[in-house]
Design an enzyme around this catalytic site. Structure first.
Site, PDB file in Angstrom:
ATOM      1  N   ALA A  31       1.559-100.065 -33.115  1.00 54.09           N
ATOM      2  CA  ALA A  31       0.184 -99.932 -32.871  1.00 54.09           C
ATOM      3  C   ALA A  31      -0.418 -98.596 -34.962  1.00 54.09           C
ATOM      4  O   ALA A  31       0.594 -97.637 -35.367  1.00 54.09           O
ATOM      5  CB  ALA A  31       0.271 -98.229 -32.440  1.00 54.09           C
ATOM      6  N   GLY A  72      -3.096 -89.248 -35.136  1.00 56.48           N
ATOM      7  CA  GLY A  72      -2.127 -90.599 -34.785  1.00 56.48           C
ATOM      8  C   GLY A  72      -2.409 -91.142 -33.628  1.00 56.48           C
ATOM      9  O   GLY A  72      -3.350 -91.509 -32.993  1.00 56.48           O
ATOM     10  N   ASN A  73      -0.584 -91.843 -32.646  1.00 57.32           N
ATOM     11  CA  ASN A  73      -1.624 -93.203 -31.770  1.00 57.32           C
ATOM     12  C   ASN A  73      -0.616 -92.354 -30.152  1.00 57.32           C
ATOM     13  O   ASN A  73       0.104 -91.726 -30.706  1.00 57.32           O
ATOM     14  CB  ASN A  73      -2.072 -94.029 -31.687  1.00 57.32           C
ATOM     15  CG  ASN A  73      -1.116 -94.914 -32.802  1.00 57.32           C
ATOM     16  OD1 ASN A  73       0.180 -94.881 -31.538  1.00 57.32           O
ATOM     17  ND2 ASN A  73      -0.964 -94.815 -33.403  1.00 57.32           N
ATOM     18  N   ARG A  74      -0.546 -92.743 -29.313  1.00 57.17           N
ATOM     19  CA  ARG A  74       0.366 -92.664 -28.381  1.00 57.17           C
ATOM     20  C   ARG A  74       1.256 -93.611 -27.899  1.00 57.17           C
ATOM     21  O   ARG A  74       2.187 -93.706 -26.906  1.00 57.17           O
ATOM     22  CB  ARG A  74      -0.272 -92.440 -27.348  1.00 57.17           C
ATOM     23  CG  ARG A  74      -2.083 -91.669 -26.325  1.00 57.17           C
ATOM     24  CD  ARG A  74      -2.623 -92.136 -25.578  1.00 57.17           C
ATOM     25  NE  ARG A  74      -3.835 -91.308 -24.967  1.00 57.17           N
ATOM     26  CZ  ARG A  74      -3.677 -89.710 -24.803  1.00 57.17           C
ATOM     27  NH1 ARG A  74      -3.273 -89.614 -25.262  1.00 57.17           N
ATOM     28  NH2 ARG A  74      -4.349 -89.639 -25.296  1.00 57.17           N
ATOM     29  N   SER A  75       1.866 -94.687 -29.144  1.00 55.49           N
ATOM     30  CA  SER A  75       2.951 -95.230 -28.649  1.00 55.49           C
ATOM     31  C   SER A  75       4.065 -95.179 -29.155  1.00 55.49           C
ATOM     32  O   SER A  75       4.624 -93.967 -29.796  1.00 55.49           O
ATOM     33  CB  SER A  75       2.828 -96.333 -30.551  1.00 55.49           C
ATOM     34  OG  SER A  75       4.355 -96.504 -30.505  1.00 55.49           O
TER      35      SER A  75
END
Ligand code: PMT
Length: 451
Positions: free
Chosen positions: A308, A234-237
């Site tokens: 993102a 995943g990512n930090r959005s």
């Protein structure tokens, strides 16, 4: 010549005193706004006889202040809030009486009170009869404001005066006053980022309903790519940027479709929400919207891709939970570039939707410029996600707006809502321009859509 944006993000208090030249202050307000400033009008009681509060309020979208004893609706003292949040106070026109009051610190009106209480630069543009301006008392007051208080004086000009005489006393050209404000502010940091520390806007009128009748599609949050049934890449959005855009578009009257990946914020009630997890699901949701219009007509006016989106995903996600072992190597494959694909489809729709991408960068803007061209979007919002207060998870963002057909605009650090509002200002103007062109029946309007 205008220099759009030199006061972008700035909050400027415009003090108007009781001179016949007060009518010019309405146009000055517009010119400050054209430079990107938010403007708060302050008037002396006499000024209210020359220019209507309604005019200033309708244009500034903020209650004009003319009573030094009045409180803001939330109980704060208006001229102190203005003094503490303004990036500059410009007094134009300034009468002989006001110059005398200011020179002696007599705070009987909102403008002198705000000037006494502020640490912002003060710019004063006198306007009066020639003999009044030449009088030693007036000259002594002007000298005191300039030399002791450090105020910028924009000297009046020679010309015909309201009295019928010709002399020095005409309010300076508005362009000179705007220049003086820009110069006085220089590169000082913005004093109050965000609406909370500034005097309030008029209730119920945050912006014009300039997106009324428009359908805006916004993506927000991050996509997740499965490694196995319990793990993902995943990512930090947090979704804050995309949700701020959706809320701002709603407030301006738009119909909003929000495609949300993983988010940490509440989603607005009044939007049409599609929840997605992976890039593939986001692709399906976008494809559905792109096909939603009747035969070749666009089913939406603009797409803003703030999500993102993963660039890589596991080539073969495991069907069962992977067992713990000494090491694990993931075989990743690139995901499709959904935005670039959407651009290709959207260019064949009529009227052509405006397409806006975001670019998460660290450091230079070089790659963002390359993304603008490669993805073929109209606007690209580049944010430096390595900068404190900017990018993932923050309430603020510092962005540079890149356009296929206009110069880059670097905006100061703003709340994500303010970034959203400004982005929608640009979008609304582009949609109006697009439809203005469409109505002229240009030859590139496909035959089947000509009426
Ligand atoms: O959600 P927040 O915590 O508020 O954070 C906001 C944000 C940092 C996520 C947001 O401001 C932002 O920068 N969003 C875009 C993040 C991103 O994916 O950037 P990118 O440079 O990798 O991609 C460029 C553009 O292509 C983006 O519009 C993206 O949505 C799109 N893209 C990317 C990859 C892909 N496979 N398909 C795409 O469509």
């Amino acid at each position: 010549m205008t220099h759009a944006g030199r006061l972008s993000g700035r909050f400027v208090a415009l003090g108007i005193t009781g001179s016949i030249a007060a009518y010019k202050s309405v146009e000055l307000l517009r010119q400050l706004q054209a430079e990107g400033a938010e403007v708060q009008a302050l008037l002396t009681p006499t000024a209210t006889r020359f220019v209507a509060l309604l005019t200033l309020e309708a244009l500034s979208h903020r209650p004009a202040e003319s009573d030094v004893m009045a409180l803001l609706p939330d109980g704060r003292i208006g001229h102190i809030v203005t003094a503490d949040s303004a990036d500059a106070i410009v007094v134009a026109p300034a009468t002989a009486h006001w110059l005398g009051a200011m020179a002696n610190g007599l705070a009987a009106d909102v403008i002198t009170a705000a000037c006494l209480a502020t640490s912002a630069p003060v710019i004063v543009a006198p306007a009066m009869d020639g003999d009044m301006y030449a009088h030693p008392a007036t000259q002594a007051n002007v000298t005191r404001l300039r030399d002791q208080f450090g105020y910028t004086i924009v000297e009046p000009e020679t010309g015909p005066l309201a009295s019928g005489q010709t002399g020095v006393g005409r309010l300076a050209e508005l362009a000179r006053i705007v220049e003086a404000v820009v110069t006085a502010i220089g590169d000082r940091p913005i004093r109050a980022v965000g609406d909370a520390d500034r005097p309030p806007r008029l209730a119920g009128r945050p912006r014009d309903a300039d997106l009324d009748g428009r359908h805006i599609v916004v993506t927000a949050g991050g996509t997740r790519e499965a490694i196995d049934p319990v793990r993902f890449i995943g990512n930090r959005s947090s979704g804050k940027m995309g949700v701020a855009i959706a809320e701002a578009a709603l407030d301006r009257g738009a119909r909003v479709s929000l495609i949300a990946g993983s988010v940490e914020v509440a989603l607005p009630d009044a939007v049409e929400i599609t929840r997605v997890e992976s890039t593939a699901e986001l692709g399906v949701a976008l494809a559905t919207l792109l096909q939603a219009g009747p035969a070749g007509r666009a089913g939406f006016d603009a797409l803003i891709m703030a999500a993102a989106v993963a660039d890589f995903r596991p080539r073969h996600p495991a069907r069962a939970k992977l067992r713990r072992g000494s090491a694990l190597t993931l075989d990743l494959e690139p995901t499709p570039d959904l935005l670039a694909e959407a651009v290709v489809v959207a260019r064949h729709l009529w009227p052509t939707p405006i397409l806006v991408g975001f670019a998460a960068e660290t450091g230079s803007l070089e790659r963002a410029v390359e993304k603008l061209q490669r993805k073929g979007v109209d606007l690209l919002v580049a944010n430096d996600v390595a900068e404190a207060g900017s990018g993932f998870g923050t309430d603020t963002n510092r962005i540079t707006l890149l356009a296929a057909d206009a110069a880059a605009e670097a905006w100061p650090l703003l709340t994500k809502r303010e970034v959203a509002d400004r982005l929608l200002d640009r979008l609304a103007a582009r949609l109006d321009a697009r439809d203005g062109v469409a109505q002229t029946g240009r030859s590139d309007v496909p035959q089947e859509f000509r009426s």
